[in-house]
Design an enzyme around this catalytic site. Structure first.
Site: not given
Lengths: 237, 237, 237, 237
Positions: D94, D96, D119, D170, D228
């Site tokens: 998490h 910001h 991708d 948020h 890839y």
């Protein structure tokens, strides 16, 4: 010859990448010696990390190299025209710094949106008119200097009070009382151009600060009534 | 085999993160040896801080690996197609650099908004058409090279004079006379894409510089009449 | 005299360029000693890399220098007015940080667009009205402090819960429980101003978060019910 | 207990400021051990430059701390809810981060504008609905996890194929097969959110790439047909 000025011009050139104003070799700084009427300028196309004071080229006001092994910056005729037309300036900087270049490409004057601008530029930073096909095909770099000077003369703008311009479709030039002062103004211009773009994005109809606030901030740092810094005069560095 | 070119390709790949053009492994550089008709390219999915010259993969124009332990970049067929279709180029760079990628995602050509662009690209940087479902489900990376070449051929654009393209919904490719030259053009493209976005934000109807100014700046640095730098030819680095 | 506070004020000033909040000398930090009613502030126009704790100037609430060789920041009367009008604050920071300055130049309040804002500011960050010609020509820096205080008083905003303001056409001031706390809020303001500009660019009609979400986040970090960090009180650093 | 996972979680947390995803302490990373059903998470409000592996807090799925001296991140109930609702994930991040937070604040899904997105994310990155007053005043952090899971379930989005979300008003959460994988996705999200904002600024009506191109790129790096990297499987780092 002019060893001190060569050192100042070298340092001004080295300051350009340090302030993130240039990519590769896209910029140059020069200095002018009022007494001998000689200009010191960066050699053309030499990268900043290889520059030395000895490589600086000394040119007279007619554009003749009087000292130096290397070819001077291809923008030499523009610098010379500004020294001839703007008496009292002793340093010039040209960059393609991205925010100021965006205003040049948009062909717009930068209004006085706030006091950061007013602290250094006593009015809007003008953008020149586009150059004509004849000017471009002729002595292009000289004509670039001419269109800058014309912009100030035709609009009654003092180049000592507004030491910056956007060349239309090209990029900015700034100047000042020394090469370092011209660098300082290049940084201010990039910063105010950035904030100006963001201000317009938030508020497209913004008109800018009042004449009283402009005058207050400009005179707080410049002229006989200045009271900023330790001496009452502007301290640029 | 091709030790010098491997070193050049390694250095070109390492230059990509240094110029902040790639995140993680999102980019690759290759070089082409005109004499042997062999390409040297970055191995797939190896991070830049572990790359060595020995890891570079040598591939022939048919796509067969002729030297190297590792699998070549998954974009190998795109690079090969460009070397086949654009004679005279010897280096290619692919990145997802954020400003150029935003133009790719917007599906727009980058007009010549200023002289920074004109110094390196003799016209707008084109964006390809979107690829068809058939192209995507078939030999996709080859078709990517094909749609790039088609864009230049159909519009009469010289890949030597406009060494950059936006692949629609994907990201940019640039090329040049060497791997380092392709890196140089990738930096120029990111810088002009950034300034182009900011120019349009200020002035949505901006049309760009005149053909005369474009020609003046491009020919100042390229071709027989060039006069920039110490030799009169462009110095890319 | 006030050696500890001088050190704190020095460190707060040095933190401004480190957080990329100031260019050149465009910013200052001060601290206030509640017991002696004395303020410690940066000297005017001295660059950050030369600053020492000994150079800090001690000024009383009437604006008289009681210790220090150098002239205090030209913004001293603004700082003093805020310490007089906002009881409980002990540190103030003024910068021309570019995103917050753009909101000042646009003359707009910063709404509570998200929880990052709500974690530190209990409501919109207000922008003052433009200053009048009389205020500008009079005791300008004092009037700047007055228009800030008036903005909070007239709108019933608590300066302890919204420790930041945009001065119209100028730039931001922030404050807090210490000089370091004021620096912290200057960083938060720049970050939320940046995200606010980008939010509005994506969604011009965005209205911001609900009062419940604002209250939840602000009270999670502030006041008697706080539960963030190791102590249940906000940890600013 | 879980020393290896603690080290991984420490390194994931330290990677957040290094990738410029967090300011101050505005972010956290956790890891989940499938066998013991225990989560390791950053302690609340501790700054990144002081973090050690020993400080990591071990919490069971009911939210009880089973090892560690410090209080776990205040976002612990959100992380736990995601591990309970999204079987197969073993790391959560998490932040910001400013571009992704701007999309959260705008309350908008991030469409698949290009192959950089395709991708890693097999479809648009969704934004949750705003939380209700009841959710906010109740067990807020748990409800945050619930509204994320609801967004995926109600819209039939696979959290393993789209490992990222914007929480309305948020900020973003990302996840993956390990703490490092969740960090990787946080970087991808910030980069694609940045390019998405710039794409929309250039072309407000842009609709994004075709389903075929999305599928091609996602399957090129994920699943049984991946080709890839050196193994044919995605290499995240």
């Amino acid at each position: 010859m002019l060893e001190l000025l060569k050192q100042e011009v070298l340092e001004a050139n080295l300051a350009l990448p340090r302030h993130e104003l240039v990519t590769f070799t896209w910029g140059n700084a020069s200095g002018f010696d009022e007494e001998s009427k000689l200009m010191v300028i960066k050699p053309s196309g030499v990268s900043y990390d290889e520059l030395t004071a000895e490589q600086m080229v000394v040119v007279n006001l007619d554009g003749r190299t009087v000292e130096g092994e290397l070819r001077p910056s291809s923008d030499t005729p523009t610098h010379l025209e500004l020294y001839r037309r703007f008496p009292g300036i002793a340093g010039i900087v040209h960059t393609h710094s991205p925010w100021a270049t965006s205003w040049s490409q948009a062909g717009m004057d930068l209004p006085v949106f706030g006091t950061t601008h007013a602290d250094y530029f006593n009015g809007a930073v003008p953008c020149t008119r586009p150059m004509t096909a004849a000017e471009i095909s002729g002595d292009y770099e000289l004509a670039t200097g001419n269109v800058i000077a014309e912009t100030f003369e035709a609009n009654g703008i003092s180049p000592l009070e507004v030491p910056a311009v956007f060349v239309h479709g090209h990029a900015p030039f700034t100047w000042g009382a020394s090469p370092a002062d011209a660098v300082y103004h290049a940084v201010v211009l990039e910063e105010t151009a950035k904030m100006g773009s963001r201000t317009k994005a938030l508020q497209p109809d913004v008109s800018g600060i009042s004449p009283e606030l402009l005058n207050k901030h400009f005179s707080r740092k410049h002229g006989s009534h200045a009271y900023y810094g330790q001496t009452g005069k502007e301290e640029s560095r």
